[in-house]
Design an enzyme around this catalytic site. Structure first.
Site, PDB file in Angstrom:
ATOM      1  CB  THR B 129     -27.419  -6.166 -23.045  1.00 41.85           C
ATOM      2  OG1 THR B 129     -27.464  -4.769 -22.817  1.00 41.85           O
ATOM      3  CG2 THR B 129     -28.713  -6.782 -22.558  1.00 41.85           C
ATOM      4  CD  GLU B 130     -23.459 -11.401 -19.830  1.00 39.68           C
ATOM      5  OE1 GLU B 130     -23.957 -12.243 -19.062  1.00 39.68           O
ATOM      6  OE2 GLU B 130     -22.258 -11.105 -19.875  1.00 39.68           O
ATOM      7  N   PRO B 131     -28.427 -12.138 -22.129  1.00 33.58           N
ATOM      8  CG  PRO B 131     -28.494 -14.037 -23.489  1.00 33.58           C
ATOM      9  CD  PRO B 131     -27.550 -13.058 -22.860  1.00 33.58           C
ATOM     10  CB  ILE B 342     -55.344  12.425 -31.691  1.00 36.67           C
ATOM     11  CG1 ILE B 342     -55.508  12.867 -30.231  1.00 36.67           C
ATOM     12  CG2 ILE B 342     -55.742  13.541 -32.650  1.00 36.67           C
ATOM     13  CD1 ILE B 342     -54.652  14.047 -29.838  1.00 36.67           C
ATOM     14  CD  GLU B 368     -27.569   3.272 -22.795  1.00 36.84           C
ATOM     15  OE1 GLU B 368     -26.970   2.899 -23.805  1.00 36.84           O
ATOM     16  OE2 GLU B 368     -27.049   3.335 -21.667  1.00 36.84           O
ATOM     17  NE  ARG B 380     -29.543   1.858  -5.339  1.00 34.01           N
ATOM     18  CZ  ARG B 380     -29.169   1.409  -6.535  1.00 34.01           C
ATOM     19  NH1 ARG B 380     -28.187   1.982  -7.201  1.00 34.01           N
ATOM     20  NH2 ARG B 380     -29.777   0.382  -7.078  1.00 34.01           N
TER      21      ARG B 380
END
Lengths: 369, 387
Positions: B129-131, B342, B368, B380
């Protein structure tokens, strides 16, 4: 005739508070949340705006402006837009002052309200909630027992905003065997009275800047004339209605902040080759957030207008609160979702807003109304 | 459809006991401290010892279920006790399968070898992951440039699990941007490499038990032999790092789905307990909501198991994995949300497990691939939705 127009005064009040909320509350929201504390200079600034004394009658030293729940709703929406937690702390005294204006006896007003009209900040609060899961005011466990001419209060109150700083508390307790809410009365209690113990409520999920406290009442004596209202005390149902409306208004403001923060981000953030705002999954989410936020606001205004017209606002306030509770959390949740991982980090506001909203919408006594 | 084998059930029982006695308290400790447990916390040493005495079900030949079902079942049980501690568990972690599949024999020995029979806790980490790109894995900007001495990596990564304490971080970077996704490769950056800078452990809303790390790759130099698969990998689509990543997500999504189910079951049990204790279970409305939660939980679990079973049977499971991921993550979130309602303010007042689960659950619809991405994948395949 139906009208959604605001008076000039209402517009002015809203604009003043909106500017205060964006410049003073929003900018301090994150640091106050992490510190779990409202900075005292901010509380002083909020006090200096003069809204606490605005509707206190002139003979008590206040501004004498007529009480209006619509105006209150506008104020709280504006404050919620900045930070619901800081707003709860900065305006906690209204939770004491406004019920006195609305339901207090002439003598109680003259005795207790002048101290809130000065330049020096006075903290007071309302003790409604209790520790039971799914707390229902109609099943309140705190008891007020007759003792000679006065009363003796016993019980534990939770989530009292600014509880540790309050010099006076309005405590709700069951005072008779009348069923449900009919048997509940409000009592004016000095926070340093014998038998009162106040301690910080630990680890709230959200609204951490509100300074929630736990108040233990062990055989606390209250004189007969400190039951809110004349004689045997006022029916507190109008108070509960105003609290529901106020809490819901605060949530509307918070929801609006979420949407206004998410829209520019969605227009800038590029994924799969285009801004995510151009993806229907995100665009429709934003559209739904906007629709629900508007619906929430009109429900709140309607309930407030009922009360202002002198009608029983119990039903309308429950409808508004229930609708807001249901949809506001979803808006805060979707707001975080649009930011993805960035929204989950304690850096940008979305995760804080979701926590605040979750507490705000399971709690109806945070906002003064 | 049948029940689990006795061998797998034995593993579940052991995980349950371990979870109750060790994982839950450690997870609560990290949450209260609002920080991951330090790498030298006694829990991790105990974990290593536990694994030495009881090998992972992945290596137990007596289990008849396939590896995806095993993983789903164990993830579910582990997440029941604490999802964050599961991610914090010592080991090579997510990249182990990728390194095993695509690494050269030397790389497998050098990077996975130290984990075999390790007596001390150690971690591996995978940085995707990247910013500027979370779920959009094809938009990553980190670059790798070949030099005489090896490769230079430039870019930034965020939300990388265990990256600050890991022996090495397998970093996804593009060696040949003109080729787009096909240019993506993976590089081992070892602990202490001076080119990995600005290391920041993020503060999170929930799942505070493991490190989510952001860092910058500032002319980060690695030798040639740190390129996963070597200079000339086998020429199949699976052999590009991108292909490996996407291929692995078909089971990792199922793994996250299973964790979400475990977290949801935990929220359900806790809410039910409190509803019983407080007497609110007597309310028909509360019972109705709990019943609806239980049905949804069951559906999420079955959907997850089916996606896992298909993976084991080598039946394409892209749609099933995405369905399970989004359905289970949203189930966990909804159960925790309903649980909060609740339980009421007691949950909001802290020291209530439901409150923690509410914060933890929110992450599962983001990691993910967000729920939105999963729906795009599903749509798709169903109606040919364009990108």
């Amino acid at each position: 005739m139906i009208s959604f127009a605001l008076t000039e005064e209402q517009t002015q009040v809203r604009d003043t508070l909106l500017s205060f909320a964006t410049s003073e509350l929003a900018t301090r929201a994150r640091s106050a949340d992490e510190a779990r504390l409202s900075p005292s200079e901010l509380l002083d600034t909020a006090w200096s705006l003069g809204f606490t004394a605005l509707s206190i009658p002139e003979d008590c030293g206040g501004g004498g402006a007529p009480r209006s729940l619509v105006t209150s709703a506008l104020m709280l929406e504006a404050l919620g837009y900045g930070c619901a937690g800081l707003a709860s702390a900065a305006f906690a005294s209204m939770l004491f002052v406004n019920p006195l204006i609305d339901l207090g006896s002439e003598e109680q007003r003259l005795r207790y309200l002048p101290e809130f009209c000065g330049e020096k900040r006075r903290a007071a609060s309302l003790a409604l909630h209790e520790g039971a899961p799914a707390f229902d005011p109609a099943r309140m466990a705190t008891r007020a027992m007759r003792d000679g001419k006065g009363w003796v209060l016993t019980g534990t109150k939770r989530l009292v905003p600014m509880g540790e700083h309050a010099s006076r508390l309005l405590v709700l307790a069951r005072a008779s065997d009348a069923p449900g809410l009919a048997g509940i009365r409000a009592f004016i209690v000095d926070s340093d009275a014998t038998g009162v113990t106040i301690a910080r409520d630990s680890g709230t999920l959200g609204l951490t800047a509100a300074g929630f406290a736990r108040v233990e009442l062990a055989q606390v004596r209250v004189p007969a004339d400190d039951v809110l209202g004349d004689g045997e005390g006022a029916d507190i149902r109008p108070l509960l209605a105003s609290l529901r409306i106020g809490g819901a208004a605060l949530a509307v403001g918070l929801a609006r902040a979420v949407i206004d923060f998410a829209i520019p981000y969605a227009k800038e953030r590029v994924a799969f080759g285009e801004p995510i705002a151009r993806k229907q999954s995100i665009a429709f989410m934003l559209a739904d957030m906007h629709i629900e936020c508007e619906a929430m606001r009109w429900m709140v205004w309607k309930a407030a207008a009922e009360a202002d017209a002198g009608r029983d606002a119990a039903k309308a306030s429950v409808l508004a609160q229930d609708y807001v509770n249901r949809h506001a959390v979803r808006i805060a949740d979707d707001g975080l979702q649009i930011f993805g991982g960035h929204g989950y980090i304690r850096d940008l506001p979305p995760e804080m807003w979701l926590r605040n909203m979750r507490v705000l919408t399971s709690h109806d006594a945070i906002a003064a109304a | 459809m049948s029940g689990f084998s006795a061998a797998l059930r034995a593993h579940i029982e052991r995980a349950r006991e371990w979870g109750r006695n060790e994982v839950r308290p450690a997870g609560l400790e990290a949450d209260r401290n609002a920080a991951p447990l330090p790498a030298d916390h006694p829990y991790f040493a105990k974990f290593v010892d536990f694994r030495r005495r009881h090998p992972s079900p992945a290596e137990d030949d007596t289990i008849s279920e396939g590896s995806a079902v095993r993983m789903a079942v164990l993830n579910e049980e582990n997440a029941y006790w604490d999802r964050g501690m599961g991610v914090a568990a010592p080991g090579p972690g997510l990249p182990a399968a990728i390194v095993a599949a695509l690494g050269t024999p030397e790389q497998r020995e050098r990077f996975l070898g130290p984990f075999r029979g390790a007596k001390e806790p150690r971690w591996g980490s995978f940085a995707l992951t990247e910013p500027g790109g979370g779920s959009d894995t094809a938009a990553f900007r980190t670059r790798a440039i070949r030099t005489d001495r090896g490769y230079v990596l430039r870019g930034s990564k965020c939300f990388i699990g265990n990256a600050a304490r890991a022996d090495w971080v397998l970093i996804q970077a593009n060696l040949d941007p003109e080729k787009g996704r096909a240019g993506q490769r993976a590089f081992f950056v070892e602990h202490g490499n001076p080119g990995m800078t600005g290391i920041k452990i993020e503060k999170k809303m929930g799942l505070r038990a493991y490190e989510s790390v952001s860092f910058i790759l500032e002319d980060c130099e690695v030798p040639h032999e740190n390129l996963l698969g070597g200079e000339q990998p086998a020429r199949t689509s699976q052999s590009s790092a991108y292909g490996a990543t996407m291929g692995s997500l078909n089971t990792t999504r199922v793994g996250v789905a299973a964790s979400a189910v475990g977290l949801a079951r935990s929220a359900y049990d806790e809410t039910l307990d409190i509803a019983k204790q407080s007497g609110s279970i007597k309310s028909a409305r509360v019972r109705d909501r709990l019943e609806a939660m239980r049905r949804r939980l069951r559906a999420a679990w079955l959907m997850t198991l089916r996606a896992a079973w298909k993976a084991d049977e080598k039946i394409p499971n892209i749609v099933d994995a995405s369905m399970a991921k989004v359905f289970a993550a949203e189930t966990a979130h909804e159960l925790a949300t309903v649980g909060m309602e609740i339980v009421g303010l007691e949950a909001g007042a802290g020291d209530c497990l439901v409150e923690k689960l509410f914060r933890d659950a929110k992450a599962l619809n983001i990691v993910e691939g967000t729920g939105q991405i999963q729906r795009i994948i599903i749509a798709r395949n169903l109606v040919g939705l364009p990108r």
